[in-house]
Design a protein around this motif. Structure first.
Motif, PDB file in Angstrom:
ATOM      1  N   ALA A 131     -83.310  -5.785   1.493  1.00 30.17           N
ATOM      2  CA  ALA A 131     -82.299  -6.358   0.589  1.00 30.17           C
ATOM      3  C   ALA A 131     -82.263  -7.877   0.720  1.00 30.17           C
ATOM      4  N   GLU A 132     -82.385  -8.363   1.955  1.00 33.53           N
ATOM      5  CA  GLU A 132     -82.400  -9.828   2.155  1.00 33.53           C
ATOM      6  C   GLU A 132     -83.593 -10.465   1.435  1.00 33.53           C
ATOM      7  N   ASP A 134     -84.578  -9.467  -1.381  1.00 39.33           N
ATOM      8  CA  ASP A 134     -84.379  -9.071  -2.782  1.00 39.33           C
ATOM      9  C   ASP A 134     -85.345  -7.947  -3.180  1.00 39.33           C
ATOM     10  N   ARG A 135     -85.555  -7.044  -2.251  1.00 39.00           N
ATOM     11  CA  ARG A 135     -86.402  -5.883  -2.506  1.00 39.00           C
ATOM     12  C   ARG A 135     -85.647  -4.627  -2.062  1.00 39.00           C
ATOM     13  N   PRO A 223     -88.953  -3.278  -6.330  1.00 36.70           N
ATOM     14  CA  PRO A 223     -87.925  -4.146  -6.915  1.00 36.70           C
ATOM     15  C   PRO A 223     -86.545  -3.536  -6.690  1.00 36.70           C
ATOM     16  N   ARG A 224     -85.569  -4.401  -6.473  1.00 40.21           N
ATOM     17  CA  ARG A 224     -84.206  -3.886  -6.325  1.00 40.21           C
ATOM     18  C   ARG A 224     -83.666  -3.478  -7.687  1.00 40.21           C
ATOM     19  N   ARG A 226     -81.383  -3.263 -10.766  1.00 40.69           N
ATOM     20  CA  ARG A 226     -80.366  -4.201 -11.268  1.00 40.69           C
ATOM     21  C   ARG A 226     -79.121  -3.443 -11.736  1.00 40.69           C
ATOM     22  N   SER A 296     -84.208  -1.113 -13.447  1.00 43.41           N
ATOM     23  CA  SER A 296     -84.113  -2.519 -13.841  1.00 43.41           C
ATOM     24  C   SER A 296     -83.436  -2.680 -15.205  1.00 43.41           C
TER      25      SER A 296
END
Ligand SMILES: Cc1cc2nc3c(=O)[nH]c(=O)nc-3n(C[C@H](O)[C@H](O)[C@H](O)COP(=O)(O)OP(=O)(O)OC[C@H]3O[C@@H](n4cnc5c(N)ncnc54)[C@H](O)[C@@H]3O)c2cc1C
Length: 476
Positions: A131-132, A134-135, A223-224, A226, A296
């Motif tokens: 998460a840090e 951005d994943r 990818p995180r 959205r 996403s």
């Protein structure tokens, strides 16, 4: 081949101490207790020493010493496994080797979408690290605050996101493993394509520590999402739950990340155990699902609303609520995760971690309930789990009452009824938790002699002296 039984020699223990130092050895009985006893279900063992190496070189040196002395090793990570796989036997002739000091993220490669981590990293810390960056590292399960990636890979853990991202097996590109004779296999590749022969890393994933000790892994990042939307819906019955899943997948493409079946009896147990747990719906319904869409795209909420409204019109969904915010979504998931702990409210719970094709889930639950109800009219039925993956935790049992302990003798006949049905429906008797000691003998009823012998051949080839977690998963 016989499991070695000789007592562990003092000179071996002294040499191990020379390798890992005082910080890396535990011999005090009170300090060893957390390593020798299982998290649940009463697994207990004995050992003269718990060894906690600081790095791969120390693991390799300890394994080589044990190999030369013919002393068996029980690999251990977070010790949360539920099948006795990480617990030593009662003979006290095995060393426990814990990777819990090896807890560093060694490298990240964001263009390759990977991170290289040591085996003792706690799963929740890896999720946080991703998460840090951005994943997303999608492996997620109830024990994530304690279990470690080495244990997750060794049991090929699943959890709540398998529907979209696959099991632990699907989340790994490379491994480093210390083999039973102390050699190090460096397979720490970050490749998505590598067609150069046997895929060796897959041998060690799900091997429950019987073929070597995983020391590092290259993990895939994603990818995180959205947008993330969570709903709790009461459904007509398990068949309606499966049909709702199919509708949600068609409507949202790849966005269905979680889909859990939850029975009213399970919610009641959670609330009895943790009275502050919120009840998601005003009315109580026998069958419910917890579903999550993520991805996403934004606009998943309206997709979810449409799916639920149409399913309601079709009579599949009886009532539903969509979490208004993260806190509500978290509370819904917590209630699901608390099922593991809340089953302690039952006097006796007979656990089955099974899978069948998704299309046969409803048939499985109906037939298993009917067969057990016929044999044991007072039995309580409890089924829940990741039905998006065909995985059901089917845990019938009895409430706490005088004489309930005596019902434990029904465990084997009940296992036979449930597992025979699972196999008849084309399923597996261990979907997530592995075999360990719990299901080691049971699986022999269901795997073909060819398959059992193939497994033995692999074990003998890699561990000819039967020193890596002997007696777990398979006997040779
Ligand atoms: C509350 C709770 C909820 C759970 N929910 C789920 C779920 O939803 N889905 C799911 O799939 N599972 C679930 N599990 C089981 C979970 O997958 C395992 O408990 C976890 O993956 C084991 O990790 P660990 O670090 O605790 O390993 P341990 O328990 O320490 O070890 C597990 C096995 O792996 C071996 N091992 C450990 N480390 C290594 C290593 N470095 N190299 C080689 N072998 C090793 C051990 O010898 C043992 O056989 C749950 C467990 C609990 C307690």
């Amino acid at each position: 081949m016989n499991t070695p039984v000789a007592a562990v020699r003092q000179d071996l223990l002294d040499r191990i101490r020379q390798v890992v130092g005082d910080k890396g050895c535990i011999t005090d009985a009170a300090d060893m207790a957390a390593y020798l006893n299982g998290w649940r279900d009463g697994w207990q063992g004995r050992s003269p020493m718990v060894v906690r190496p600081a790095n791969t070189a120390e693991v390799a040196a300890v394994v080589k010493l044990c190999h030369d002395a013919r002393t068996p090793i029980v690999p251990q990570a977070g010790n949360t496994g539920l099948t006795g796989g990480s617990t030593p036997g009662m003979a006290g002739n095995e060393i426990v080797l814990s990777v819990n000091r090896m807890n560093r993220v060694r490298a990240t490669d964001l263009l390759n979408e990977t991170m290289t981590v040591e085996a003792g990293c706690i799963l929740a810390n890896l999720q946080q690290k991703a998460a840090e960056l951005d994943r997303l590292f999608p492996l997620s399960l109830g024990a994530e605050g304690t279990c470690q990636i080495g244990g997750n890979l060794s049991t090929n853990a699943g959890g709540i996101n398998v529907l979209k991202y696959g099991n632990a097996r699907n989340l790994v590109l490379g491994l480093e493993v210390v083999l039973p004779d102390g050699q190090v296999w460096d397979g720490l590749r970050g490749l998505r394509k590598d067609n150069t022969g046997y895929d060796l890393k897959q041998l060690f994933i799900g091997a429950e520590g019987t073929l070597g000790i995983i020391t590092q892994a290259v993990l895939k990042l994603f990818p995180r999402p959205r947008d993330q939307q969570t709903a709790f819906a009461a459904v007509r019955d398990p068949q309606a739950a499966v049909e709702l899943l199919s509708r949600a997948r068609i409507a949202s493409g790849e966005a269905v990340t979680g889909f859990e079946l939850i029975q009213r009896f399970g919610i009641d147990l959670v609330i009895r155990h943790l009275p502050q747990t919120p009840d998601p719906l005003a009315q109580k319904h026998a069958w419910n699902v917890l579903m999550e869409l993520s991805g996403s795209d934004t606009g998943l909420r309206s997709t979810l609303e449409t799916v639920l409204a149409e399913a309601m019109e079709a009579g599949l969904v009886l009532d539903a609520t969509i979490a208004a915010n993260q806190a509500q979504a978290r509370a819904m998931w917590k209630m699901r995760e608390d099922h593991a702990e809340a089953q302690k409210e039952l006097g006796l719970s007979i656990k089955h971690d099974v899978s069948v094709p998704v299309s046969r889930i409803a048939e499985f639950i109906a037939r298993a309930d009917a067969a057990l109800g016929k044999a044991y009219p007072d039995i309580k039925h409890l089924a829940f789990g990741h039905i998006g993956d065909g995985n059901i935790h089917y845990n019938p049992g009895w409430e706490n009452a005088p004489g309930v302990a005596a019902k434990a003798k029904e465990r084997d006949p009940i296992n036979r009824i449930v597992h025979d049905l699972v196999v008849e429906l084309g399923g597996s008797i261990s979907a997530e938790h592995g075999l360990g000691l719990l299901r080691r003998d049971e699986v022999k009823h269901y795997k073909s002699p060819v398959e059992i012998e193939l497994m033995r051949t692999l074990k003998r080839a890699l561990d000819p002296h039967n020193l890596m977690n002997p007696g777990k998963l398979i006997e040779i």
